[in-house]
Motif scaffolding. Sequence first.
Motif, PDB file in Angstrom:
ATOM      1  N   ILE A  21       0.826  -1.207   0.000  1.00  0.00           N
ATOM      2  CA  ILE A  21       0.000   0.000   0.000  1.00  0.00           C
ATOM      3  C   ILE A  21       0.858   1.255   0.000  1.00  0.00           C
ATOM      4  O   ILE A  21       0.593   2.213  -0.744  1.00  0.00           O
ATOM      5  CB  ILE A  21      -0.950  -0.009   1.216  1.00  0.00           C
ATOM      6  CG1 ILE A  21      -2.036  -1.075   1.023  1.00  0.00           C
ATOM      7  CG2 ILE A  21      -1.592   1.367   1.427  1.00  0.00           C
ATOM      8  CD1 ILE A  21      -2.944  -1.261   2.217  1.00  0.00           C
ATOM      9  N   LEU A  24       2.238   1.719  -3.462  1.00  0.00           N
ATOM     10  CA  LEU A  24       1.234   2.264  -4.377  1.00  0.00           C
ATOM     11  C   LEU A  24       1.003   3.751  -4.110  1.00  0.00           C
ATOM     12  O   LEU A  24       0.782   4.527  -5.048  1.00  0.00           O
ATOM     13  CB  LEU A  24      -0.084   1.496  -4.217  1.00  0.00           C
ATOM     14  CG  LEU A  24      -0.104   0.061  -4.749  1.00  0.00           C
ATOM     15  CD1 LEU A  24      -1.407  -0.632  -4.371  1.00  0.00           C
ATOM     16  CD2 LEU A  24       0.078   0.048  -6.268  1.00  0.00           C
ATOM     17  N   TYR A  96      -6.266   6.535   0.198  1.00  0.00           N
ATOM     18  CA  TYR A  96      -6.660   6.168  -1.156  1.00  0.00           C
ATOM     19  C   TYR A  96      -7.743   5.092  -1.142  1.00  0.00           C
ATOM     20  O   TYR A  96      -7.785   4.235  -0.254  1.00  0.00           O
ATOM     21  CB  TYR A  96      -5.444   5.666  -1.935  1.00  0.00           C
ATOM     22  CG  TYR A  96      -4.417   6.738  -2.193  1.00  0.00           C
ATOM     23  CD1 TYR A  96      -4.499   7.540  -3.332  1.00  0.00           C
ATOM     24  CD2 TYR A  96      -3.380   6.968  -1.292  1.00  0.00           C
ATOM     25  CE1 TYR A  96      -3.553   8.536  -3.572  1.00  0.00           C
ATOM     26  CE2 TYR A  96      -2.441   7.963  -1.525  1.00  0.00           C
ATOM     27  CZ  TYR A  96      -2.538   8.745  -2.662  1.00  0.00           C
ATOM     28  OH  TYR A  96      -1.618   9.739  -2.883  1.00  0.00           O
ATOM     29  N   ASP A  97      -8.616   5.126  -2.143  1.00  0.00           N
ATOM     30  CA  ASP A  97      -9.724   4.174  -2.214  1.00  0.00           C
ATOM     31  C   ASP A  97      -9.244   2.739  -2.347  1.00  0.00           C
ATOM     32  O   ASP A  97      -9.924   1.808  -1.889  1.00  0.00           O
ATOM     33  CB  ASP A  97     -10.640   4.523  -3.396  1.00  0.00           C
ATOM     34  CG  ASP A  97     -11.458   5.785  -3.151  1.00  0.00           C
ATOM     35  OD1 ASP A  97     -11.622   6.159  -1.965  1.00  0.00           O
ATOM     36  OD2 ASP A  97     -11.927   6.389  -4.132  1.00  0.00           O
ATOM     37  N   PHE A  98      -8.076   2.535  -2.987  1.00  0.00           N
ATOM     38  CA  PHE A  98      -7.619   1.159  -3.194  1.00  0.00           C
ATOM     39  C   PHE A  98      -7.341   0.457  -1.859  1.00  0.00           C
ATOM     40  O   PHE A  98      -7.372  -0.779  -1.785  1.00  0.00           O
ATOM     41  CB  PHE A  98      -6.387   1.108  -4.106  1.00  0.00           C
ATOM     42  CG  PHE A  98      -5.147   1.760  -3.548  1.00  0.00           C
ATOM     43  CD1 PHE A  98      -4.394   1.152  -2.553  1.00  0.00           C
ATOM     44  CD2 PHE A  98      -4.718   2.984  -4.045  1.00  0.00           C
ATOM     45  CE1 PHE A  98      -3.244   1.744  -2.059  1.00  0.00           C
ATOM     46  CE2 PHE A  98      -3.568   3.587  -3.552  1.00  0.00           C
ATOM     47  CZ  PHE A  98      -2.836   2.967  -2.559  1.00  0.00           C
ATOM     48  N   TRP A 101     -10.564  -1.194  -1.131  1.00  0.00           N
ATOM     49  CA  TRP A 101     -10.824  -2.302  -2.044  1.00  0.00           C
ATOM     50  C   TRP A 101     -10.038  -3.537  -1.605  1.00  0.00           C
ATOM     51  O   TRP A 101     -10.541  -4.665  -1.655  1.00  0.00           O
ATOM     52  CB  TRP A 101     -10.462  -1.920  -3.473  1.00  0.00           C
ATOM     53  CG  TRP A 101     -11.467  -1.030  -4.122  1.00  0.00           C
ATOM     54  CD1 TRP A 101     -11.323   0.294  -4.448  1.00  0.00           C
ATOM     55  CD2 TRP A 101     -12.789  -1.384  -4.538  1.00  0.00           C
ATOM     56  NE1 TRP A 101     -12.470   0.786  -5.021  1.00  0.00           N
ATOM     57  CE2 TRP A 101     -13.393  -0.224  -5.095  1.00  0.00           C
ATOM     58  CE3 TRP A 101     -13.524  -2.564  -4.484  1.00  0.00           C
ATOM     59  CZ2 TRP A 101     -14.687  -0.223  -5.590  1.00  0.00           C
ATOM     60  CZ3 TRP A 101     -14.827  -2.563  -4.977  1.00  0.00           C
ATOM     61  CH2 TRP A 101     -15.388  -1.404  -5.525  1.00  0.00           C
ATOM     62  N   ILE A 102      -8.800  -3.331  -1.178  1.00  0.00           N
ATOM     63  CA  ILE A 102      -7.957  -4.452  -0.752  1.00  0.00           C
ATOM     64  C   ILE A 102      -8.479  -5.060   0.551  1.00  0.00           C
ATOM     65  O   ILE A 102      -8.743  -6.260   0.642  1.00  0.00           O
ATOM     66  CB  ILE A 102      -6.497  -3.991  -0.578  1.00  0.00           C
ATOM     67  CG1 ILE A 102      -5.897  -3.604  -1.933  1.00  0.00           C
ATOM     68  CG2 ILE A 102      -5.661  -5.086   0.088  1.00  0.00           C
ATOM     69  CD1 ILE A 102      -4.531  -2.947  -1.839  1.00  0.00           C
TER      70      ILE A 102
END
Length: 218
Positions: A21, A24, A96-98, A101-102
């Motif tokens: 993370i 990213l 962050y949105d990811f 999602w993870i």
Amino acid sequence: MIYGPGFVEALVTIALVCRGIFSLEKLDKNAGTEQKWKQVPRNRVLSGIIMCSLFTCRVSAAGADGEYYLRVLLLGVVSGGLLAAWVMDVETHMIYDFVWWISGSAAFLLLVFSGNARIVRWDITVFIVLQQLVFGRLYGRADCHAFSVCALVEGAFGMTMQDYLMHMLIALCILTVVQLAKGNVTGDGRLKEPVPFLPYIAVSFIYKVFLVYLCIAY
């Protein structure tokens, strides 16, 4: 013994999730120029990884033995995501949105494999809708996502709506007590200066789920 089988697996999973993370995050060209609210020392991140690993392997022991390492893996991903979100919230107030999602995908799979999805599906659905449509006006959108992910995990351990709401209440109570002690609360109950809410959500989540683990274990 303060740890058990699966501790190393949990440690590696959480460390890799956090590392992934943060890597990213660095791909965002604007992230390097963002002024940090407060730098989180890396040794504290390491301590967080160790504590989350202890939590993950101990709580994963609640349930069928055959699914133990699967729970360690999935709960480790969720824990790593929450820890990374904690650091991001403290440093930049930007998550962050990811991240969701993870961690959300892992939490959803944890719920499915737990066998409790059918039992708690309406409680979780209503709670997530309330988070996104109602409570989002009270605190940040990332905080809504965090509570939603935590609800999926709590549902996997058989918790229902009252438990999700109790988690919220515990987080808000801890926030209130800490900020009152720091003199960061106005006469009408508002914060003088904004503070990251994710640490309080994560701490109250660990407290709530660990209590359930103790009830099951003993």
